[in-house]
Design a protein around this motif. Structure first.
Motif, mmCIF file in Angstrom:
data_model
loop_
_atom_site.group_PDB
_atom_site.id
_atom_site.type_symbol
_atom_site.label_atom_id
_atom_site.label_comp_id
_atom_site.label_asym_id
_atom_site.label_seq_id
_atom_site.Cartn_x
_atom_site.Cartn_y
_atom_site.Cartn_z
ATOM 1 N N ILE A 193 0.802 -1.356 0.211
ATOM 2 C CA ILE A 193 -0.048 0.074 0.098
ATOM 3 C C ILE A 193 0.795 1.331 -0.012
ATOM 4 C CG2 ILE A 193 -1.673 1.396 1.157
ATOM 5 C CD1 ILE A 193 -2.942 -1.209 -0.092
ATOM 6 N N ILE A 194 0.574 2.333 -0.848
ATOM 7 C CA ILE A 194 0.950 3.578 -0.832
ATOM 8 C C ILE A 194 0.324 4.231 0.173
ATOM 9 C CG2 ILE A 194 1.940 5.778 -2.187
ATOM 10 C CD1 ILE A 194 1.869 3.858 -4.437
ATOM 11 N N SER A 195 0.671 4.483 1.549
ATOM 12 C CA SER A 195 0.148 4.774 2.569
ATOM 13 C C SER A 195 -0.228 6.141 2.359
ATOM 14 C CB SER A 195 1.023 4.559 4.128
ATOM 15 O OG SER A 195 2.269 5.390 3.861
ATOM 16 N N GLU A 196 0.526 7.218 1.828
ATOM 17 C CA GLU A 196 0.323 8.455 1.838
ATOM 18 C C GLU A 196 -1.101 8.692 0.962
ATOM 19 O OE1 GLU A 196 -0.158 12.237 2.712
ATOM 20 O OE2 GLU A 196 1.382 10.799 3.777
ATOM 21 N N GLU A 197 -1.129 7.791 -0.245
ATOM 22 C CA GLU A 197 -2.307 7.975 -0.947
ATOM 23 C C GLU A 197 -3.780 7.713 -0.217
ATOM 24 O OE1 GLU A 197 -2.484 9.102 -4.212
ATOM 25 O OE2 GLU A 197 -0.500 9.902 -3.602
#
Length: 256
Positions: free
Chosen positions: A21-25
């Motif tokens: 997962i791209i956490s910031e997105e």
């Protein structure tokens, strides 16, 4: 069976890797979700609405009994009635799409039976899991005629709870509504986050005439209104002000 189903770790042999997962997105979606009160006329794509509705069904829910229904009101006549039932507030009146979110207290038997059918047709399902849906689910969620079985359970839970840890709810029809509404509310959040992830906005509306909405949808006593969610593209005047959140210390308690 006792508390085994709750306390023992069963290895069914199933393995599923967590996706990267791209956490910031994700946090961008979370932070940019706002309750939008005025929408543009821009339509919501059919395929996007289907994705948003599918996201609701992915929400965690109690015992996987999925006590919910979601009504995408597309019919223009019914939509006008729904807007009226939502007090004609701009969040409803200007929204391209409206979803009515309903909690169900009368579908747990049917859904428990379906879970058993799935388990019985699969290999490697622990007996404890089957017993859960055969024995514990009816015991936990049945309230009996006029709620009489719930009253018996309430007394039994009180006496048992004097000496041991015991699940205490639901033991009434009112608690069944709370039970179903909690799972449905989790799904509502999925709807709003999915809409934001797809570039749309939303507004959850609890201020509505629940009886008129149930009449509009021809729903019986086992259906309970949770909220209407509007979906669309936000107007430049759609957000009335900055998001206000109180000091986190007021709500977040860390026990060390």
């Amino acid at each position: 069976m006792g508390n085994d189903i709750f306390s023992e770790v069963k290895d069914t042999g199933y393995r599923e890797e967590a996706q990267e997962i791209i956490s910031e997105e994700f946090f961008k979606v979370l932070r940019s979700r706002r309750s939008v009160r005025v929408f543009k006329d821009d339509p919501v794509k059919e395929e996007d609405m289907q994705k948003i509705l599918d996201a609701a069904l992915l929400a965690p829910n109690s015992s996987n009994l999925q006590p919910w229904e979601f009504y995408w009101v597309k019919n223009e006549t019914k939509k006008k009635e729904l807007v009226s039932a939502c007090l004609s507030q701009p969040a409803a009146a200007t929204a391209p799409e409206l979803i009515v979110c309903i909690a169900r207290t009368d579908t747990w038997r049917e859904n428990a039976k379906q879970m058993l059918e799935i388990f019985n047709s699969a290999e490697g399902v622990p007996d404890a899991a089957k017993n859960y849906y055969e024995k514990l689910v009816p015991l936990a969620y049945s309230q009996g005629p006029f709620g009489l079985f719930g009253l018996i359970k309430r007394l039994a839970v009180f006496i048992t709870g004097l000496k041991k840890v015991v699940p205490r709810e639901p033991v009434s029809n009112a608690q069944m509504i709370t039970w179903a509404s909690k799972s449905t509310a989790l799904a509502c959040e999925n709807i709003m986050l999915a809409a934001r992830a797809l570039g749309y906005d939303s507004c959850p509306m609890e201020g509505a005439d629940s009886k008129r909405i149930k009449d509009l949808l021809h729903l019986g006593s086992g259906a309970h209104f949770v909220m209407v969610i509007s979906i669309g593209k936000r107007s430049e005047k759609g957000i009335y002000g900055e998001q206000i959140r109180f000091d986190r210390k007021k709500f977040i308690k860390i026990l060390e």
